[in-house]
Design an enzyme around this catalytic site. Structure first.
Site, PDB file in Angstrom:
ATOM      1  N   GLU A 282      11.033  -4.395  54.572  1.00  0.00           N
ATOM      2  CA  GLU A 282      10.889  -5.821  53.994  1.00  0.00           C
ATOM      3  C   GLU A 282       9.271  -6.486  53.761  1.00  0.00           C
ATOM      4  O   GLU A 282       8.794  -7.297  54.096  1.00  0.00           O
ATOM      5  CB  GLU A 282      11.291  -7.010  55.117  1.00  0.00           C
ATOM      6  CG  GLU A 282      10.604  -6.803  56.510  1.00  0.00           C
ATOM      7  CD  GLU A 282      11.270  -5.593  57.458  1.00  0.00           C
ATOM      8  OE1 GLU A 282      11.710  -4.669  57.112  1.00  0.00           O
ATOM      9  OE2 GLU A 282      10.638  -5.907  58.596  1.00  0.00           O
ATOM     10  N   HIS A 306      19.931  -8.393  53.853  1.00  0.00           N
ATOM     11  CA  HIS A 306      18.902  -8.008  55.089  1.00  0.00           C
ATOM     12  C   HIS A 306      17.263  -8.117  54.859  1.00  0.00           C
ATOM     13  O   HIS A 306      16.646  -8.713  55.594  1.00  0.00           O
ATOM     14  CB  HIS A 306      19.345  -6.535  55.649  1.00  0.00           C
ATOM     15  CG  HIS A 306      18.634  -6.312  56.972  1.00  0.00           C
ATOM     16  ND1 HIS A 306      19.237  -6.646  58.039  1.00  0.00           N
ATOM     17  CD2 HIS A 306      17.433  -5.783  57.026  1.00  0.00           C
ATOM     18  CE1 HIS A 306      18.328  -6.078  59.099  1.00  0.00           C
ATOM     19  NE2 HIS A 306      17.240  -5.561  58.545  1.00  0.00           N
ATOM     20  N   GLU A 307      16.886  -7.407  53.801  1.00  0.00           N
ATOM     21  CA  GLU A 307      15.557  -7.446  53.550  1.00  0.00           C
ATOM     22  C   GLU A 307      15.001  -8.844  53.237  1.00  0.00           C
ATOM     23  O   GLU A 307      13.727  -9.049  53.476  1.00  0.00           O
ATOM     24  CB  GLU A 307      14.919  -6.309  52.612  1.00  0.00           C
ATOM     25  CG  GLU A 307      15.399  -4.883  52.927  1.00  0.00           C
ATOM     26  CD  GLU A 307      15.314  -4.437  54.290  1.00  0.00           C
ATOM     27  OE1 GLU A 307      14.317  -4.797  55.066  1.00  0.00           O
ATOM     28  OE2 GLU A 307      16.000  -3.697  54.905  1.00  0.00           O
ATOM     29  N   HIS A 310      14.477 -11.063  56.257  1.00  0.00           N
ATOM     30  CA  HIS A 310      13.298 -10.778  56.913  1.00  0.00           C
ATOM     31  C   HIS A 310      12.295 -11.754  56.456  1.00  0.00           C
ATOM     32  O   HIS A 310      11.196 -11.849  57.099  1.00  0.00           O
ATOM     33  CB  HIS A 310      12.835  -9.469  56.773  1.00  0.00           C
ATOM     34  CG  HIS A 310      13.222  -8.494  57.636  1.00  0.00           C
ATOM     35  ND1 HIS A 310      13.074  -8.723  59.120  1.00  0.00           N
ATOM     36  CD2 HIS A 310      14.063  -7.185  57.692  1.00  0.00           C
ATOM     37  CE1 HIS A 310      13.610  -7.493  59.626  1.00  0.00           C
ATOM     38  NE2 HIS A 310      14.025  -6.795  58.876  1.00  0.00           N
ATOM     39  N   GLU A 329      14.691  -7.980  64.146  1.00  0.00           N
ATOM     40  CA  GLU A 329      15.896  -6.996  63.688  1.00  0.00           C
ATOM     41  C   GLU A 329      17.373  -7.952  63.826  1.00  0.00           C
ATOM     42  O   GLU A 329      18.222  -7.810  63.287  1.00  0.00           O
ATOM     43  CB  GLU A 329      16.077  -5.753  63.849  1.00  0.00           C
ATOM     44  CG  GLU A 329      14.836  -4.909  63.393  1.00  0.00           C
ATOM     45  CD  GLU A 329      14.591  -5.210  62.025  1.00  0.00           C
ATOM     46  OE1 GLU A 329      15.673  -5.398  61.248  1.00  0.00           O
ATOM     47  OE2 GLU A 329      13.613  -4.508  61.427  1.00  0.00           O
ATOM     48  N   ASP A 383       8.423   3.624  67.662  1.00  0.00           N
ATOM     49  CA  ASP A 383       9.314   4.159  66.652  1.00  0.00           C
ATOM     50  C   ASP A 383      10.714   4.077  67.439  1.00  0.00           C
ATOM     51  O   ASP A 383      12.110   3.750  66.791  1.00  0.00           O
ATOM     52  CB  ASP A 383       9.128   5.300  66.198  1.00  0.00           C
ATOM     53  CG  ASP A 383       8.126   5.314  64.968  1.00  0.00           C
ATOM     54  OD1 ASP A 383       7.959   4.071  64.435  1.00  0.00           O
ATOM     55  OD2 ASP A 383       7.701   6.322  64.327  1.00  0.00           O
ATOM     56  N   TYR A 391      19.259  -4.507  66.259  1.00  0.00           N
ATOM     57  CA  TYR A 391      20.144  -4.779  65.336  1.00  0.00           C
ATOM     58  C   TYR A 391      21.471  -5.611  65.489  1.00  0.00           C
ATOM     59  O   TYR A 391      21.871  -6.677  65.626  1.00  0.00           O
ATOM     60  CB  TYR A 391      19.985  -3.686  64.348  1.00  0.00           C
ATOM     61  CG  TYR A 391      19.070  -3.158  63.636  1.00  0.00           C
ATOM     62  CD1 TYR A 391      18.513  -3.694  62.331  1.00  0.00           C
ATOM     63  CD2 TYR A 391      18.149  -2.179  64.334  1.00  0.00           C
ATOM     64  CE1 TYR A 391      17.663  -3.182  61.620  1.00  0.00           C
ATOM     65  CE2 TYR A 391      16.917  -2.046  63.540  1.00  0.00           C
ATOM     66  CZ  TYR A 391      16.681  -2.304  62.331  1.00  0.00           C
ATOM     67  OH  TYR A 391      15.695  -1.632  61.612  1.00  0.00           O
TER      68      TYR A 391
END
Ligand SMILES: [Zn+2]
Length: 618
Positions: A282, A306-307, A310, A329, A383, A391
């Site tokens: 995003e 989704h992006e 954001h 998320e 990460d 999510y």
């Protein structure tokens, strides 16, 4: 609300502990904060490096502070100077600590005079974890080299020295030079009509966290998809991409009608070469997307929803640390569902919500207990914190809130939440304080606070978490059961009318190890081997490999070589490494595919293969 030590940051008040608490950054924002970045970089394709300087504008918070501490990883630093308010530059002493595998090298710059700016002259290395360099042969059009960044989570520090924590927001300007005919784009306002003269300038006037810093350069064409949106891609792909994403303007308008005005100006999309390790990223004003979305029927456009979502959840209201990533998320996956429902209908939105929930139910037992929490306890990697939990569990929690409080009430609440925290980075606890005061206290009796704490702080999925009903999925469940029981032949499955999501659901529901004869029957009837749809391919090959169907191996290898997106490629590697033959084959595939993979994908595959070899030799 955390008690005491409140630190005013512009109009925003954050507890000091929230700012100092990011364990994935060496930065000391309680002493000094970067407020603006000026980049001057040269894209050097032959040496696979960015070369230039970063000038950081500083806001000193602590009169006694003696140094500026920045995050870096593998940067080659040539010189550092401080610039005072009058513009006078002085060389500064600095120390670069040895590289820490996860966090990189702490850069400590001696700044007893509290300069208003610091300028760092540096070069990146070809192995920078946040950059990928592709030869012309590794692109679709094979004419020019290509490079792109992926800064989330903590990889911006591999191409810019900065305070690499989502808690710290800054504006930026950039001047970037590149060879002629190459187009450079960044996570800023881009001009589709800019001449390809090798000289580009960018401005991001809104304060963003470092993980949203992005750059790409290559043989990139542009095509408008609306008054404030365009698609960027290699010339041979841009037409197809513009068609697939022709609804972009409709998606923006829909999101605005739900959550208030789009704050960023333009919303453009860059379709990257297939090695891009994610579905989408995003980056503000310029979403980076995988070409695996280009299936011709818009069935995977949810990634764009989704992006785009954001632009509110994440880019506007950002989690202050990676531990709080579900604020980005989970909220985004929820908003994505709402956009999908408004533009493509409730059936599809419910199907996607069910795929997400069922997938989480199936996989959560394999996720370490701490990572099953929306807000994990300390000790989780940056990460690693980006698993399916933030999510799928995060969005499930928000769908639960919507159901309990009613859509109208919850929509008004969420719109207010985005407006209240716009351009801020917040913690889970700040979100919960706001939730309690503005949703729970104003609408008593709908849901207990203990349930909220269970969703946020406990591992697992709360009992009675609500699921949408999907008659089409129910029918598929019945057909799958009959097929597995032997009472329905594969060619009698009602699959002609199945959309991508319905195929995904059918395949997701097959046993982990499906009998080989069943796999053979499905393939004979529906020819899934060789599918161009990578979502279906990923599921199909995983099952076929697990069933021991060696006939699919070459097609699976082709899928793994063509696609570097982690989510679509790693499951095949995971299926292969379970047997000695498969492990040897996976190693062969990887040796060939490696040069086309992003550093993140390389690292993930190598870790998996090494682990499998170790376990096998015991
Ligand atoms: Zn996301």
């Amino acid at each position: 609300m955390r008690p005491s030590h409140l630190l005013a940051v512009g109009a925003l008040v954050l507890p000091l502990s929230a700012l100092a608490a990011d364990p994935h950054s060496y930065a000391q924002p309680d002493q000094v904060r970067v407020t603006h970045l000026d980049l001057d970089l040269k894209v050097d394709f032959p040496h696979k490096q960015l070369d230039g300087q970063a000038t950081l504008k500083l806001d000193w918070k602590d009169a006694k502070a003696k140094s500026l501490v920045l995050d870096t990883r593998e940067l080659k630093i040539a010189s550092i100077e401080g610039i005072d308010a009058a513009g006078k530059a002085t060389a500064l002493k600095y120390a670069l600590a040895p590289n820490d595998k996860e966090l990189g090298s702490k850069l400590t710059i001696a700044t007893p005079q509290h300069p208003s700016q610091v300028r760092i002259v540096y070069t990146t290395v070809p192995t920078a974890s946040g950059l990928q360099w592709l030869t012309p042969e590794q692109t679709a059009d094979k004419k020019l080299p290509f490079m792109f960044s992926q800064s989330e989570s903590i990889h911006a520090r591999s191409w810019v020295p900065l305070q690499d924590s989502p808690a710290i927001r800054f504006t930026y300007n950039a001047h970037v030079t590149a060879p002629k005919d190459v187009r450079v784009v960044m996570s800023a306002l881009n001009d589709a009509n800019h001449p390809l003269d090798g000289d580009f300038s960018f401005s991001q006037p809104h304060p963003i966290p470092s993980y949203l810093l992005a750059i790409a350069a290559g043989d990139i064409a542009a095509k408008e998809t609306g008054p404030r949106s365009a698609v960027y891609a290699e010339p041979s792909i841009v037409g197809k991409a513009a068609k697939e994403f022709e609804d972009t303007d409709k998606l923006i308008k829909t999101a605005e009608s739900l959550y208030g005005p789009y704050a960023w100006g333009r919303y453009d999309l860059l379709v990257l070469p297939p090695s891009f390790p994610f579905g989408g990223m995003e980056n503000p004003n310029m979403t980076f997307a995988t070409p695996t979305l280009l299936v011709g029927d818009k069935s995977l456009v949810s990634v764009i929803s989704h992006e785009l979502a954001h632009s509110w959840s994440g880019n506007l209201v950002t989690s202050a640390a990676w531990r709080d990533i579900w604020l980005n998320e989970g909220f985004t996956t929820y908003v994505q569902g709402r956009i999908t429902e408004a533009v493509y209908g409730k059936t599809l939105a419910d199907e996607e919500a069910l795929i997400s929930a069922r997938g989480l139910e199936k996989n959560i037992k394999d996720i370490p207990e701490n990572a099953q929490r929306l807000a994990p306890k300390p000790g989780i990697g940056a990460d690693d914190s980006i698993s399916e939990v933030p999510y799928d569990k995060g969005s499930w929690f928000l769908r639960t809130l919507e159901q309990r409080f009613g859509r109208e009430t919850f929509d008004a609440y969420l719109k207010g939440y985005f407006a209240h925290f716009a351009f801020q980075s917040i913690t889970t606890e700040q979100m919960l304080d706001y939730l309690k005061a503005n949703l729970f206290d104003k609408n008593p009796g709908k849901m207990s606070w203990d349930e909220v704490k269970q969703w946020v702080y406990d591992p697992g999925i709360p009992k009675n978490a609500p699921l949408p009903d999907s008659p089409r999925f129910n029918a598929i469940d019945k057909e799958r059961a009959s097929f597995l029981a032997g009472s329905l032949a594969a060619d009698k499955l009602d699959a002609k009318s199945w959309n991508t999501q319905e195929w995904m659901y059918f395949l997701d529901g097959l046993p982990d190890v499906t009998p080989l004869d069943k796999i053979k029957q499905i393939d004979a009837a529906w020819h899934l081997t060789g599918t161009p749809n990578a979502e279906i391919g990923m599921r199909w090959y995983s099952h076929a490999i697990a069933a021991g169907d060696k006939d699919v191996w070459p097609a699976a290898a082709e899928h793994m070589t063509r696609i570097g997106r982690l989510y679509l490629t790693m499951p095949l590697y995971r299926a292969f490494v379970k047997t000695p033959d498969g492990l040897a084959y996976a190693q062969q595939v990887y040796d060939k595919a490696k040069s086309g993979y992003h550093p993140l994908t390389q690292q993930a595959v190598e870790t998996l293969i090494e682990k499998a070899k170790k376990n096998g030799s015991k």
